[in-house]
Design a protein around this motif. Structure first.
Motif, PDB file in Angstrom:
ATOM      1  N   HIS A 157       0.818  -1.213   0.000  1.00  0.00           N
ATOM      2  CA  HIS A 157       0.000   0.000   0.000  1.00  0.00           C
ATOM      3  C   HIS A 157       0.853   1.266   0.000  1.00  0.00           C
ATOM      4  N   ALA A 185      -5.008  -2.896  -5.102  1.00  0.00           N
ATOM      5  CA  ALA A 185      -5.828  -3.637  -4.137  1.00  0.00           C
ATOM      6  C   ALA A 185      -5.352  -3.390  -2.708  1.00  0.00           C
ATOM      7  N   ALA A 186      -4.024  -3.292  -2.503  1.00  0.00           N
ATOM      8  CA  ALA A 186      -3.484  -3.068  -1.166  1.00  0.00           C
ATOM      9  C   ALA A 186      -3.847  -1.679  -0.649  1.00  0.00           C
ATOM     10  N   GLU A 189      -7.464  -1.772   0.430  1.00  0.00           N
ATOM     11  CA  GLU A 189      -7.604  -2.499   1.696  1.00  0.00           C
ATOM     12  C   GLU A 189      -7.121  -1.659   2.867  1.00  0.00           C
ATOM     13  N   ASP A 190      -6.037  -0.921   2.664  1.00  0.00           N
ATOM     14  CA  ASP A 190      -5.505  -0.079   3.739  1.00  0.00           C
ATOM     15  C   ASP A 190      -6.469   1.050   4.095  1.00  0.00           C
ATOM     16  N   PRO A 193     -12.864  -0.735   3.470  1.00  0.00           N
ATOM     17  CA  PRO A 193     -13.979  -0.840   2.514  1.00  0.00           C
ATOM     18  C   PRO A 193     -14.992   0.297   2.620  1.00  0.00           C
ATOM     19  N   TRP A 196     -13.378   3.503   1.321  1.00  0.00           N
ATOM     20  CA  TRP A 196     -13.107   3.341  -0.106  1.00  0.00           C
ATOM     21  C   TRP A 196     -14.362   3.599  -0.931  1.00  0.00           C
TER      22      TRP A 196
END
Length: 283
Positions: A157, A185-186, A189-190, A193, A196
């Motif tokens: 990330h 994707a990282a 995720e960091d 959800p 995001w």
């Protein structure tokens, strides 16, 4: 610290002990000093490597942002090896090159294996190293006493917005594409959800994207190889009559690369033999 410092400067282990004793006798005359055994110094050389990895992990985690992540995979004796380097901007504005692992042995050289190794064997090990340092510090000084950066600040990330640099071959290009996908994707995720989902598609793309770059050193080799091949093809025709006069065992060739390698080998041989020849002539 004195021993580690000398080992880092490639001082032979057998010389480290006497050097330390000399320094302590000079700085503290009369103090009892016992010379460390060379075998113990050799063991400390391993400790120094682990400590260096932990310090590199601390610098990476404490950086303001990662500007570039470079990697190159090669195979030696049927063993996959991965070298990496990260260019980071520190909080004081300085730009620093950080090597988390010098060379990492990986299961193979496919694009997926290289991308997996970047996440698990390079960044993952660095995070574990810093986590172990933090846990040991808090065991000795109490919970919450850790003054360093968080181990969680090491991971894919952190490469959001960075340039991913590597070779120009098909495998390296595929590995970079996988890296870009995994970085995106990282980052998501960091962030989490819920947060995001609050971002627009444009904002998501802005915070999660990374860039793919080709190493200039590899590009230069491609240019030189093409120039060498063209020159060799021209010389093969232009010197056809002259080359026909040589026997095969004389190993004459119009290949420019072979000429360069021969000159390099001759130079190395000359540098190696010159001291020996000088000694023989002197005797």
């Amino acid at each position: 610290a004195l021993i580690w410092g000398q080992l880092a400067r490639r001082t032979p282990p057998t010389a480290v002990g006497p050097n330390v004793v000399d320094a302590l006798r000079l700085m503290a005359p009369g103090a009892p000093v016992r010379e460390p055994h060379p075998e113990q110094i050799r063991k400390m050389r391993v400790e120094m490597g682990l400590a260096g990895q932990a310090l590199a992990a601390s610098q990476f985690a404490g950086s303001k942002r990662v500007l570039c992540g470079g990697f190159d995979e090669t195979t030696k004796l049927q063993t996959g090896l991965l070298s990496t380097n990260f260019q980071c901007e520190m909080k004081d504005g300085a730009i620093r090159n950080i090597v988390l692992q010098g060379v990492v042995i990986i299961p193979g050289g496919t694009a997926a294996q290289v991308a997996d190794a970047m996440a698990a064997r390079v960044l993952g090990r660095a995070r574990a190293s810093l986590q172990g340092w933090k846990e040991m510090h808090e065991q000795q000084n109490g919970a919450g006493s850790w003054p360093g950066p968080s181990p969680e600040d090491i991971g894919l990330h952190r490469l959001g917005g960075a340039l991913i640099m590597s070779d120009t071959c098909n495998g390296a290009r595929a590995a970079k594409r996988l890296m870009l996908q995994r970085i995106s994707a990282a980052v998501a995720e960091d962030i989490g959800p819920d947060e995001w989902k609050k971002l627009s598609e444009e904002q998501q793309h802005k915070v999660a994207r990374a860039y793919s770059g080709d190493c200039m050193q590899h590009l230069r080799n491609i240019f030189l190889d093409a120039m060498s091949a063209a020159a060799s093809a021209h010389l093969k025709v232009a010197l056809e009559d002259s080359l026909a006069e040589f026997a095969f065992h004389e190993r004459m060739t119009p290949d420019a690369s072979a000429l360069i390698r021969a000159m390099c080998a001759l130079a190395l041989l000359t540098l190696t033999l010159t001291p020996t020849l000088t000694l023989i002539l002197t005797l």
